[in-house]
Design an enzyme around this catalytic site. Structure first.
Site, PDB file in Angstrom:
ATOM      1  N   GLY A 111       6.616   7.211  -0.568  1.00 41.39           N
ATOM      2  CA  GLY A 111       5.200   6.915  -0.330  1.00 41.39           C
ATOM      3  C   GLY A 111       4.509   6.276  -1.516  1.00 41.39           C
ATOM      4  N   ASN A 112       3.282   5.842  -1.281  1.00 39.56           N
ATOM      5  CA  ASN A 112       2.498   5.180  -2.319  1.00 39.56           C
ATOM      6  C   ASN A 112       1.083   4.950  -1.819  1.00 39.56           C
ATOM      7  OD1 ASN A 112       2.940   2.543  -0.727  1.00 39.56           O
ATOM      8  ND2 ASN A 112       4.998   3.203  -1.288  1.00 39.56           N
TER       9      ASN A 112
ATOM     10  N   HIS B 277       6.060   8.929   4.121  1.00 38.23           N
ATOM     11  CA  HIS B 277       7.162   9.230   5.029  1.00 38.23           C
ATOM     12  C   HIS B 277       6.962  10.653   5.534  1.00 38.23           C
ATOM     13  CE1 HIS B 277      10.215   5.906   4.071  1.00 38.23           C
ATOM     14  NE2 HIS B 277       9.025   5.518   3.730  1.00 38.23           N
TER      15      HIS B 277
ATOM     16  N   HIS C 259       0.881   4.635   2.226  1.00 46.00           N
ATOM     17  CA  HIS C 259       2.135   4.653   2.989  1.00 46.00           C
ATOM     18  C   HIS C 259       2.826   5.978   2.672  1.00 46.00           C
ATOM     19  CE1 HIS C 259       5.940   3.699   4.741  1.00 46.00           C
ATOM     20  NE2 HIS C 259       6.576   3.564   3.593  1.00 46.00           N
TER      21      HIS C 259
ATOM     22  N   HIS D 295      10.507   2.928  10.659  1.00 53.48           N
ATOM     23  CA  HIS D 295      10.118   3.089   9.249  1.00 53.48           C
ATOM     24  C   HIS D 295       9.227   4.325   9.131  1.00 53.48           C
ATOM     25  CE1 HIS D 295       8.535   0.990   5.350  1.00 53.48           C
ATOM     26  NE2 HIS D 295       8.946   2.202   5.153  1.00 53.48           N
TER      27      HIS D 295
ATOM     28  N   ASP E 191     -11.212  13.178  17.937  1.00 56.49           N
ATOM     29  CA  ASP E 191     -12.217  13.275  16.864  1.00 56.49           C
ATOM     30  C   ASP E 191     -12.134  12.085  15.916  1.00 56.49           C
ATOM     31  OD1 ASP E 191     -12.369  16.867  16.047  1.00 56.49           O
ATOM     32  OD2 ASP E 191     -13.450  15.604  17.505  1.00 56.49           O
TER      33      ASP E 191
ATOM     34  N   TYR F 265     -15.574   2.940  21.045  1.00 54.38           N
ATOM     35  CA  TYR F 265     -15.112   1.557  21.132  1.00 54.38           C
ATOM     36  C   TYR F 265     -13.981   1.394  22.153  1.00 54.38           C
ATOM     37  CZ  TYR F 265     -12.096   3.806  17.700  1.00 54.38           C
ATOM     38  OH  TYR F 265     -11.286   4.696  17.042  1.00 54.38           O
TER      39      TYR F 265
HETATM   40  O1  LIG Z   1       9.248   2.996   2.539  1.00 50.40           O
HETATM   41  C1  LIG Z   1       9.909   3.234   1.545  1.00 50.40           C
HETATM   42  C2  LIG Z   1      11.381   3.269   1.654  1.00 50.40           C
HETATM   43  O2  LIG Z   1      11.734   3.137   3.027  1.00 50.40           O
HETATM   44  C3  LIG Z   1       9.160   3.507   0.264  1.00 50.40           C
HETATM   45  O3  LIG Z   1       7.849   3.813   0.618  1.00 50.40           O
HETATM   46  C4  LIG Z   1       9.556   4.714  -0.553  1.00 50.40           C
HETATM   47  O4  LIG Z   1      10.906   4.753  -0.816  1.00 50.40           O
HETATM   48  C5  LIG Z   1       8.774   4.651  -1.876  1.00 50.40           C
HETATM   49  O5  LIG Z   1       9.188   3.490  -2.594  1.00 50.40           O
HETATM   50  P1  LIG Z   1       8.428   3.113  -3.965  1.00 50.40           P
HETATM   51  O6  LIG Z   1       8.747   4.206  -4.943  1.00 50.40           O
HETATM   52  O7  LIG Z   1       6.953   3.048  -3.680  1.00 50.40           O
HETATM   53  O8  LIG Z   1       9.011   1.766  -4.348  1.00 50.40           O
END
Ligand SMILES: O=C(CO)[C@@H](O)[C@@H](O)COP(=O)(O)O
Length: 232
Positions: free
Chosen positions: A29-30, A98, A96, A172, A121, A230
Site C-alpha cells: 500500500g501507499n 491490499h 492504495h 489487484h 451512508d 446522485y
Molecule cells: O500493488 C502493489 C503490488 O501489487 C504495491 O502497492 C505494494 O507492493 C506496495 O508497493 P510500494 O512499496 O508502494 O512500491
C-alpha cells in the site's frame, strides 16, 4: 526546509494511518498528498516499512510521474497516482491498499453490491470493480495503464469520481481518493468495512437482496441532506 514540507508531512501522517487501521501488512500500500497549485504530490517511498517512514523520506513527483525531489524510489504505484491527479482535477489525496476483503472482491472481479445502509451512508453505487489489465493493454508501464484502466471504467459506467471515491482494480486491489489525503484514508477504511460486511452477508444468505434504490436515495439524503442523492 523543503518547499514541499507541507505535503510531505500530510503524506507521512496519512501513510501512518494505514497500519493503525489494519489496512496494510509490511510494505503493502501507499498514500500520496497533492499540492495542485505546485502540480506535485508527495508519495510513500517504495518498499519502506511504515515504522521506518518519516516526512523527509516522502518522494516528490509531478503529475507526469517525474520525480522532482527525494533520494528514495517512489512507490511502484506512482504512475497510477500521477495519471489520476493529472486527469481528475478535484482530488488531493490517493490511497492504495491490499486490505484483505477489498482485495478479495477485487481478485474475484466483482463489484461490491449495496446490501445495507452502512454502504449507502457513504455512496449510492455498488463499489465498482475495474476489469484487470490484459496482455494487449500492457504496453510499457503497467502502473501507468492502471490509472487509465480506472478512468476508462468510470467513463464506461457513467460514474463521477467526485461522488464515487473508490474502486477495486480486478486481480489487484483497492484504490480510493478524496479532496484530502485524510478523506482518501477514511474511504479506504470504509471500503474495507463494507467489503467484509458484504462478504459475510453473502455467506449468511447467498440470495441476500440489495437495498432498494428508493431506500438508498432516502437513506443517503437523510445522512447528507436533501437533493444530495446522485443515483446509480
Ligand atoms: O500493488 C502493489 C503490488 O501489487 C504495491 O502497492 C505494494 O507492493 C506496495 O508497493 P510500494 O512499496 O508502494 O512500491
Amino acid at each position: 526546509m523543503s518547499k514541499y514540507q507541507h505535503i510531505k508531512q500530510a503524506a507521512y501522517e496519512a501513510n501512518m494511518q494505514l497500519p493503525k487501521l489494519g489496512l496494510v501488512l509490511f510494505t503493502f500500500g501507499n498514500v500520496s498528498a497533492a499540492d495542485r497549485d505546485l502540480g506535485v504530490f508527495a508519495i510513500k517511498p517504495s518498499g519502506v516499512p511504515y515504522e521506518d517512514l518519516s516526512p523527509e523520506k516522502m518522494v516528490i513527483v509531478d503529475f507526469e510521474g517525474v520525480t522532482i525531489e527525494g533520494d528514495l524510489r517512489p512507490s511502484s504505484d506512482t504512475q497510477t497516482h500521477a495519471v489520476l491527479y493529472k486527469h481528475w482535477p478535484n482530488i488531493g489525496g490517493i490511497v492504495h491498499t491490499h486490505s484483505t476483503y477489498g482485495t478479495a472482491w477485487a481478485q474475484s472481479q466483482r463489484c461490491i453490491p449495496i446490501f445495507g445502509t452502512t454502504h449507502a451512508d457513504h455512496l449510492t453505487a455498488d463499489i465498482p470493480c475495474a476489469p484487470p489489465m490484459d496482455d494487449k493493454m500492457i504496453e510499457g508501464d503497467y502502473e501507468y495503464q492502471t490509472g487509465f484502466q480506472i478512468m476508462d471504467h468510470f467513463a464506461a459506467e457513467g460514474l463521477d469520481y467526485n461522488e464515487v471515491e473508490m474502486v477495486l482494480v480486478g486481480n489487484h486491489a483497492p484504490f480510493t481518493w478524496g479532496k484530502t489525503p485524510h478523506k482518501a484514508v477514511y474511504n479506504s477504511a470504509v471500503l474495507e468495512a463494507v467489503a467484509q460486511m458484504a462478504y459475510l452477508t453473502e455467506q449468511i444468505n447467498d440470495q441476500a437482496p440489495r437495498l432498494k434504490d428508493s431506500l438508498i436515495k432516502k437513506h443517503f439524503e437523510r445522512k447528507h441532506g436533501p437533493n444530495s442523492y446522485y443515483g446509480q
